[in-house]
Design an enzyme around this catalytic site. Structure first.
Site, PDB file in Angstrom:
ATOM      1  N   THR A  39      44.225  98.703  68.585  1.00 11.98           N
ATOM      2  CA  THR A  39      43.169  99.549  68.018  1.00 11.98           C
ATOM      3  C   THR A  39      42.188  98.767  67.011  1.00 11.98           C
ATOM      4  OG1 THR A  39      44.194 101.336  68.791  1.00 11.98           O
ATOM      5  CG2 THR A  39      42.165 101.782  67.374  1.00 11.98           C
ATOM      6  N   HIS A  42      39.979  96.393  68.222  1.00 13.13           N
ATOM      7  CA  HIS A  42      38.977  96.896  68.993  1.00 13.13           C
ATOM      8  C   HIS A  42      37.805  97.323  67.918  1.00 13.13           C
ATOM      9  CE1 HIS A  42      40.281  96.623  72.954  1.00 13.13           C
ATOM     10  NE2 HIS A  42      41.435  97.251  72.769  1.00 13.13           N
TER      11      HIS A  42
HETATM   12 ZN   LIG Z   1      47.352 102.201  66.478  1.00 11.70          ZN
END
Ligand SMILES: [Zn+2]
Ligand SMILES: [Zn+2]
Length: 337
Positions: A39, A42
């Site tokens: 994440t 991202h």
């Molecule tokens: Zn995470």
């Protein structure tokens, strides 16, 4: 203190940052380890929502060095892990017990300052005490593991069911251990990188496959009398989700766990879906699973050490985020102090 500050897509700077004074019900933590998660990549590239300028890092653990007098049940010197996800408690979903769908969700390291810093301030509601004999490097898996536990609750695997896991990164290798605890029959892990397949075999995968190997689908079909009962997609890519559709048996279940890019889609043949009575479910965040995650790490039911986290200093963070990803590393961790 020194902190990594995310200012917008592809802009991350390690700089001096002045910590504000502690507010009511807040705790000051000296960060020992903060895991780097898919994440975070991202967020860095603008693919995941964030709220710059912020200090990212949502998988952090450390020691309490100060706390507001209103905080109960925690003390200076406690080793703690942080559940980054803060629910509002007031929206439709919170009032219906589905807190992970909270429409005013905030998250430390995503929309609020997190753990890529020497120190971090967290609301006491997010702070979980750790046993002192649990190494910080292992405890830093508490957050991703808590998300995997939610995925497992959704998968509700029955004793003896065959389970396929697509992806042998941190998530896949933790899922593998949970699937084993859950009493699955044949466990098959699919991963292109050999060293990760070897780790999977050590952690209890009965069979591992390189997704590029020629006869993989046929071989899996043979091993499982026509297909897997459950497939857990831990990659976050169209190819992986579409592979899950192929490998699942009639009446089977698919858990889409990996966070994909915005453009990725799953392509489902409707007749196939109909004839297979497929069940496809997503899994979002970690509602009410954080304590269970710490319990599994403390009792060593989930072996975090075997995931061999590679630690680096805060100053190298932008370098790692900027460079092409080395997928042979299962987990990077920042040790900011
Ligand atoms: Zn995470
Ligand atoms: Zn809410």
């Amino acid at each position: 203190m020194k902190a990594a500050i995310f200012k917008g897509p592809y802009e991350l700077l390690v700089d001096e940052y002045n910590l504000p004074k502690l507010d009511k019900k807040q705790v000051l933590i000296k960060v020992d380890v903060c895991g780097l998660c898919g994440t975070d990549f991202h967020i860095y590239s603008g693919e995941a929502p964030s709220n710059p300028p912020i200090i990212p890092g949502h998988e952090f653990v450390g020691t309490i060095i100060d706390l507001d007098s209103s905080v109960e049940g925690l003390s200076v010197g406690d080793h703690v892990a942080i559940d980054p996800n803060i629910y509002c408690g007031e929206c439709y979903y919170c009032r219906h017990g589905k807190i992970n769908f909270c429409t005013s969700l905030k998250a430390l390291g995503v929309t609020l300052n997190g753990g890529f810093a020497e120190y971090s301030i967290a609301p006491s509601s997010q702070v979980y005490k750790l046993p002192k004999d649990l190494p910080f490097a292992s405890a830093a898996f508490a957050e991703p593991l808590s998300c995997c536990i939610h995925g497992m609750d959704i998968a509700s695997i029955k004793l003896g069911e065959s389970v396929g896991i697509i992806g042998g990164g941190t998530i896949g290798l933790m899922m593998l251990q949970l699937v084993k605890i859950a009493g699955a029959g044949k466990i098959i892990l699919i991963e292109p990188i050999k060293s990760k397949r070897e780790t999977a075999a050590l952690l209890g995968a009965d069979f591992t496959f390189d997704p590029h190997s020629e006869y993989m689908n046929d071989r899996i079909s043979e091993l499982t009398s026509g297909g897997l009962d459950v497939v857990i997609e831990c990659v976050g890519k169209s190819e992986a989700a579409n592979l899950a559709l192929k490998l699942t048996k009639k009446g089977g279940r698919i858990i889409v766990f990996g966070l994909s890019e915005k453009k990725d889609t799953m392509t489902i043949n409707m007749q196939n879906f109909f004839h297979k009575e497929l069940e496809i479910k997503g899994s979002l965040l970690n509602p009410f699973t954080f304590s269970r995650s710490i319990e599994l790490l403390s009792t060593k039911k989930v072996n975090a050490e075997s995931l061999n986290p590679v630690q680096f200093k805060l100053d190298n963070l932008s370098n790692i985020l900027r460079s092409p990803r080395d997928f042979s590393v299962i987990k990077y961790q920042v040790s900011p102090n």
